[in-house]
Write an enzyme that holds these catalytic residues in place. Structure first.
Site, mmCIF file in Angstrom:
data_model
loop_
_atom_site.group_PDB
_atom_site.id
_atom_site.type_symbol
_atom_site.label_atom_id
_atom_site.label_comp_id
_atom_site.label_asym_id
_atom_site.label_seq_id
_atom_site.Cartn_x
_atom_site.Cartn_y
_atom_site.Cartn_z
ATOM 1 N N SER A 7 0.846 -1.194 0.000
ATOM 2 C CA SER A 7 0.000 0.000 0.000
ATOM 3 C C SER A 7 0.878 1.239 0.000
ATOM 4 O O SER A 7 1.931 1.259 0.639
ATOM 5 C CB SER A 7 -0.910 0.015 1.237
ATOM 6 O OG SER A 7 -1.658 1.208 1.280
ATOM 7 N N ASP A 70 -7.837 -4.241 0.398
ATOM 8 C CA ASP A 70 -8.677 -3.362 -0.405
ATOM 9 C C ASP A 70 -9.963 -3.177 0.381
ATOM 10 O O ASP A 70 -10.498 -4.135 0.955
ATOM 11 C CB ASP A 70 -8.949 -3.933 -1.788
ATOM 12 C CG ASP A 70 -9.428 -2.838 -2.737
ATOM 13 O OD1 ASP A 70 -8.688 -1.846 -2.907
ATOM 14 O OD2 ASP A 70 -10.534 -2.958 -3.293
ATOM 15 N N PHE A 153 -9.322 8.922 8.333
ATOM 16 C CA PHE A 153 -9.131 9.259 6.921
ATOM 17 C C PHE A 153 -10.295 8.687 6.130
ATOM 18 O O PHE A 153 -11.182 8.033 6.673
ATOM 19 C CB PHE A 153 -7.793 8.718 6.412
ATOM 20 C CG PHE A 153 -7.663 7.216 6.472
ATOM 21 C CD1 PHE A 153 -7.883 6.433 5.348
ATOM 22 C CD2 PHE A 153 -7.333 6.582 7.669
ATOM 23 C CE1 PHE A 153 -7.768 5.050 5.412
ATOM 24 C CE2 PHE A 153 -7.212 5.199 7.738
ATOM 25 C CZ PHE A 153 -7.435 4.433 6.595
ATOM 26 N N LYS A 176 -11.569 2.899 16.797
ATOM 27 C CA LYS A 176 -11.836 2.385 15.438
ATOM 28 C C LYS A 176 -11.043 1.105 15.200
ATOM 29 O O LYS A 176 -11.561 0.140 14.619
ATOM 30 C CB LYS A 176 -11.471 3.435 14.391
ATOM 31 C CG LYS A 176 -11.644 2.936 12.959
ATOM 32 C CD LYS A 176 -11.030 3.870 11.945
ATOM 33 C CE LYS A 176 -11.091 3.255 10.557
ATOM 34 N NZ LYS A 176 -10.407 4.072 9.540
#
Length: 196
Positions: A7, A70, A153, A176
């Site tokens: 990534s 992904d 983000f 999160k």
């Protein structure tokens, strides 16, 4: 175990690293693996396909184990969009603000009870000998009518996980990382690794 993370998204790398630090994995960025700003075309039609494309490409170039993810945000009122196109929903890859604005525009007039959505994250791990593991994580929730919070983000300022009244961006990174889609996928991957 040293693993290359396929990534270029710095936010994802930080998040994956934070979640996997207790898994015994030493994550190495593509840049640190000598691949610089390599851009891999993600032309798959599913998160599974895109995750595999990235993992196999980096594995071929490095000859080392690779992990790739992904992620897509699927909104029920938009028939699952933006889905696999989440990172380029506005037409520009990686423009988080524009992607959020496009999502809000496309959901104008949709009442709160019909703004249900879920994040999906597919993590693929491949080895030079061809072995691969694929783990899928989901986080159910809904889309807020406006942005809230400063952390995170992507769509974090809009996504409210089920059972909460705050967005990912309001809950903060640590929370999160304990309830999100990427966490759920990585925990499944760890379970698969432990069963080998």
């Amino acid at each position: 175990m040293r693993i290359i993370a396929a990534s270029q998204n710095k936010h994802k790398l930080v998040e994956i690293n934070a979640i996997t630090k207790d898994f015994g994995m030493e994550l190495v960025s593509m840049k640190d693996a000598g691949l610089g700003d390599l851009d891999i075309e993600e032309n798959g039609s599913t998160c599974e396909e895109n995750s595999l494309i990235k993992a196999e490409a980096v594995c071929r170039l490095t000859g080392e184990p690779v992990i790739a993810d992904d992620t897509g945000l699927c909104v029920d009122a938009l028939d699952g969009a933006p889905g696999v196109h989440s990172a380029r929903y506005s037409g520009v890859h990686g423009d988080d603000a524009a992607n959020r604005a496009t999502l809000l525009k496309n959901l104008e007039g949709v009442p709160s009870e019909k703004r249900t959505a879920h994040f999906i994250c597919v993590i693929t791990m491949v080895w030079p000998d061809g072995k691969k593991l694929v783990a899928r994580g989901i986080c159910e929730g809904s889309i807020a009518t406006e942005e809230h919070g400063e952390e995170g983000f992507g769509y974090d300022r809009l996504f409210i996980p089920k059972g909460y009244d705050k967005t990912f961006a309001q809950l903060g990174t640590e929370e999160k990382n304990h309830i999100g889609h990427r966490h759920n996928a990585l925990v499944k991957l760890r379970e698969m690794l432990e069963q080998q």
